[in-house]
Design a protein around this motif. Structure first.
Motif, mmCIF file in Angstrom:
data_model
loop_
_atom_site.group_PDB
_atom_site.id
_atom_site.type_symbol
_atom_site.label_atom_id
_atom_site.label_comp_id
_atom_site.label_asym_id
_atom_site.label_seq_id
_atom_site.Cartn_x
_atom_site.Cartn_y
_atom_site.Cartn_z
ATOM 1 N N GLY A 21 0.808 -1.215 0.000
ATOM 2 C CA GLY A 21 0.000 0.000 0.000
ATOM 3 C C GLY A 21 0.839 1.261 0.000
ATOM 4 O O GLY A 21 0.961 1.938 1.022
ATOM 5 N N SER A 22 1.373 1.602 -1.163
ATOM 6 C CA SER A 22 2.196 2.791 -1.320
ATOM 7 C C SER A 22 2.534 2.932 -2.798
ATOM 8 O O SER A 22 2.178 2.080 -3.618
ATOM 9 N N HIS A 23 3.191 4.034 -3.155
ATOM 10 C CA HIS A 23 3.840 4.215 -4.445
ATOM 11 C C HIS A 23 2.873 4.251 -5.629
ATOM 12 O O HIS A 23 2.546 5.314 -6.132
ATOM 13 N N CYS A 24 2.436 3.094 -6.135
ATOM 14 C CA CYS A 24 1.500 3.037 -7.269
ATOM 15 C C CYS A 24 0.482 1.929 -7.055
ATOM 16 O O CYS A 24 -0.031 1.344 -8.015
ATOM 17 N N ALA A 25 0.177 1.646 -5.787
ATOM 18 C CA ALA A 25 -0.739 0.555 -5.462
ATOM 19 C C ALA A 25 -2.118 0.757 -6.069
ATOM 20 O O ALA A 25 -2.740 -0.199 -6.558
ATOM 21 N N LEU A 26 -2.617 1.988 -6.056
ATOM 22 C CA LEU A 26 -3.960 2.247 -6.582
ATOM 23 C C LEU A 26 -4.025 1.922 -8.068
ATOM 24 O O LEU A 26 -4.980 1.297 -8.540
ATOM 25 N N GLN A 27 -3.024 2.344 -8.815
ATOM 26 C CA GLN A 27 -2.997 2.048 -10.239
ATOM 27 C C GLN A 27 -2.917 0.548 -10.498
ATOM 28 O O GLN A 27 -3.645 0.012 -11.344
ATOM 29 N N VAL A 28 -2.042 -0.142 -9.780
ATOM 30 C CA VAL A 28 -1.842 -1.580 -9.967
ATOM 31 C C VAL A 28 -3.137 -2.352 -9.708
ATOM 32 O O VAL A 28 -3.553 -3.207 -10.496
ATOM 33 N N LEU A 29 -3.795 -2.040 -8.588
ATOM 34 C CA LEU A 29 -4.984 -2.803 -8.213
ATOM 35 C C LEU A 29 -6.195 -2.415 -9.051
ATOM 36 O O LEU A 29 -7.033 -3.275 -9.374
ATOM 37 N N LYS A 30 -6.319 -1.158 -9.425
ATOM 38 C CA LYS A 30 -7.408 -0.760 -10.322
ATOM 39 C C LYS A 30 -7.252 -1.465 -11.673
ATOM 40 O O LYS A 30 -8.224 -1.953 -12.267
ATOM 41 N N GLY A 31 -6.021 -1.527 -12.168
ATOM 42 C CA GLY A 31 -5.767 -2.211 -13.431
ATOM 43 C C GLY A 31 -6.084 -3.690 -13.356
ATOM 44 O O GLY A 31 -6.641 -4.273 -14.294
ATOM 45 N N ALA A 32 -5.755 -4.312 -12.210
ATOM 46 C CA ALA A 32 -6.057 -5.729 -12.028
ATOM 47 C C ALA A 32 -7.562 -5.965 -11.982
ATOM 48 O O ALA A 32 -8.079 -6.937 -12.567
ATOM 49 N N LYS A 33 -8.273 -5.078 -11.300
ATOM 50 C CA LYS A 33 -9.732 -5.206 -11.216
ATOM 51 C C LYS A 33 -10.364 -5.018 -12.596
ATOM 52 O O LYS A 33 -11.323 -5.714 -12.960
ATOM 53 N N ASP A 34 -9.829 -4.089 -13.395
ATOM 54 C CA ASP A 34 -10.337 -3.881 -14.750
ATOM 55 C C ASP A 34 -10.184 -5.135 -15.606
ATOM 56 O O ASP A 34 -10.949 -5.345 -16.552
ATOM 57 N N GLU A 35 -9.194 -5.960 -15.261
ATOM 58 C CA GLU A 35 -8.972 -7.207 -15.989
ATOM 59 C C GLU A 35 -9.651 -8.401 -15.317
ATOM 60 O O GLU A 35 -9.456 -9.544 -15.733
ATOM 61 N N GLY A 36 -10.453 -8.130 -14.285
ATOM 62 C CA GLY A 36 -11.241 -9.181 -13.656
ATOM 63 C C GLY A 36 -10.515 -10.039 -12.653
ATOM 64 O O GLY A 36 -10.983 -11.130 -12.300
ATOM 65 N N LEU A 37 -9.376 -9.553 -12.136
ATOM 66 C CA LEU A 37 -8.600 -10.327 -11.165
ATOM 67 C C LEU A 37 -8.898 -9.867 -9.740
ATOM 68 O O LEU A 37 -9.245 -8.710 -9.507
ATOM 69 N N LYS A 38 -8.740 -10.788 -8.793
ATOM 70 C CA LYS A 38 -8.880 -10.429 -7.390
ATOM 71 C C LYS A 38 -7.716 -9.549 -6.978
ATOM 72 O O LYS A 38 -6.575 -9.756 -7.415
ATOM 73 N N THR A 39 -7.987 -8.575 -6.119
ATOM 74 C CA THR A 39 -6.946 -7.632 -5.706
ATOM 75 C C THR A 39 -6.734 -7.697 -4.198
ATOM 76 O O THR A 39 -7.684 -7.716 -3.417
ATOM 77 N N ILE A 40 -5.458 -7.698 -3.799
ATOM 78 C CA ILE A 40 -5.082 -7.790 -2.392
ATOM 79 C C ILE A 40 -4.051 -6.709 -2.086
ATOM 80 O O ILE A 40 -3.076 -6.548 -2.814
ATOM 81 N N LEU A 41 -4.271 -5.989 -1.007
ATOM 82 C CA LEU A 41 -3.351 -4.935 -0.604
ATOM 83 C C LEU A 41 -2.764 -5.241 0.759
ATOM 84 O O LEU A 41 -3.491 -5.438 1.731
#
Length: 341
Positions: free
Chosen positions: A8-28
């Protein structure tokens, strides 16, 4: 199904939003002091609260990530918070090449890889006694510019070094790397290399805003001369850039040479996102003074895609989403081991 995890830092929001857009589960994996921020975003499926990011190495956190078949996406905070030995000991799959992060953290190895890629690299200065022109002193690792300083003589270097020792940022000369300073336009070139199809993509370019070296430029020279002060290069934010189109062929060639050099020096090579960082001089020659062997925070400005990713994809493609798409493709092809270490 593979999940995507990150710190949870740096570019976490971008990484997890991108993963969700591709239908993957996201964990922080989130420090408890930052839970309030990240709970605002409903694209984060699961939050693992920790007191320290070092708990990623603990069995409790590892078991949660393993249960979810998680792939950990490394970014600058991972390198800043952990030693290379700790990073290399992570048991869950790490996206890209965790071994190359040692080369990013050690400026002497970093210089070796950049020269192997036949990039134009400013000359390193071996000892303070050899300082003959404007030189920049940098800390090792992903310091985000904090503790960097400019110097033009051994005497000036010693004075500023001692101030950094007093502040606790460094312990001595071994913590600093000296490199001749090249003037020009700063540019941070963002790439993605896929080993699945042996293809390099140029994703974008950004400029970084550093404090308080930028603020110093607004102070008249007479006042600057009277200041007993070490200016900092601490990165505060990023802004987008678009290069002259005539420069793009050279940009791609630099990226390709870097990928090939990484394959030779640190197997399995430079997989996934990376950044070649430097400056264009008055002749539009690019001088490479750094590289980052993972996603960089400058990609955050392109969460809806950049002018260059738009040329490659018909949907908004952030670097985070591109990572997720690569993980999906590797999972489908049963080649996850080819994009993780």
């Amino acid at each position: 199904m593979t999940a995507v995890a990150t710190l949870g830092s740096h570019c976490a929001l971008q990484v997890l939003k991108g993963a969700k857009d591709e239908g993957l589960k996201t964990i922080l994996v989130c420090e408890k002091k930052r839970e309030r921020l990240y709970k605002r975003f409903d694209f984060i499926d699961e939050l693992i609260p920790v007191d320290s990011f070092l708990e990623v190495l603990d069995s409790k956190c590892t078991k949660i990530l393993e249960k979810n078949n998680a792939v950990l996406i490394p970014h600058g905070t991972l390198i800043a918070q952990m030693s290379t030995e700790q990073i290399e000991s992570i048991k869950i799959p790490v996206f890209g090449n965790k071994w190359i992060l040692r080369w990013e953290s050690d400026r002497n190895l970093k210089e070796k890889l950049m020269l192997e890629a036949n990039l134009a690299v400013p000359k390193s200065v071996k000892t303070p006694k050899q300082i003959r022109r404007l030189t920049i002193a940098k800390r090792h690792g992903a310091a985000g510019g904090k503790g960097y300083f400019l110097t033009s003589s051994e005497k000036d270097y010693i004075k500023k070094r001692n101030q950094l020792i007093k502040s606790g940022l460094i312990k001595g000369d071994k913590d600093l790397y000296l490199q001749e300073y090249v003037m020009g336009v700063l540019a941070y070139l963002q790439f993605f290399y896929s080993p699945l199809d042996d293809n390099l993509e140029f994703f974008g370019v950004d400029k970084r805003h550093e404090s308080d070296i930028e603020g110093l430029a607004r102070i008249p020279s007479q006042q600057q001369l009277g200041m007993d002060y070490i200016s900092s290069f601490n990165v505060i934010g990023n802004s987008p850039m678009v290069l002259r189109e005539s420069l793009l062929d050279d940009v791609y060639q630099m990226g390709e040479r870097f990928v090939e050099a990484a394959k030779r020096l640190v197997k399995p090579g430079m997989n996934g996102p990376f950044c070649i960082e430097g400056v264009y001089d008055q002749d539009a020659k690019f001088w490479t003074f750094e590289f980052s062997a993972r996603i960089v925070a400058g990609t955050n400005i392109y969460m809806d895609g950049s002018p260059y990713s738009t040329l490659l994809y018909d949907v908004p493609m952030s670097m985070g989403r591109r990572i997720a798409r690569e993980i999906k493709a590797a999972t489908r092809q049963k080649k996850l081991d080819k994009i993780t270490t």
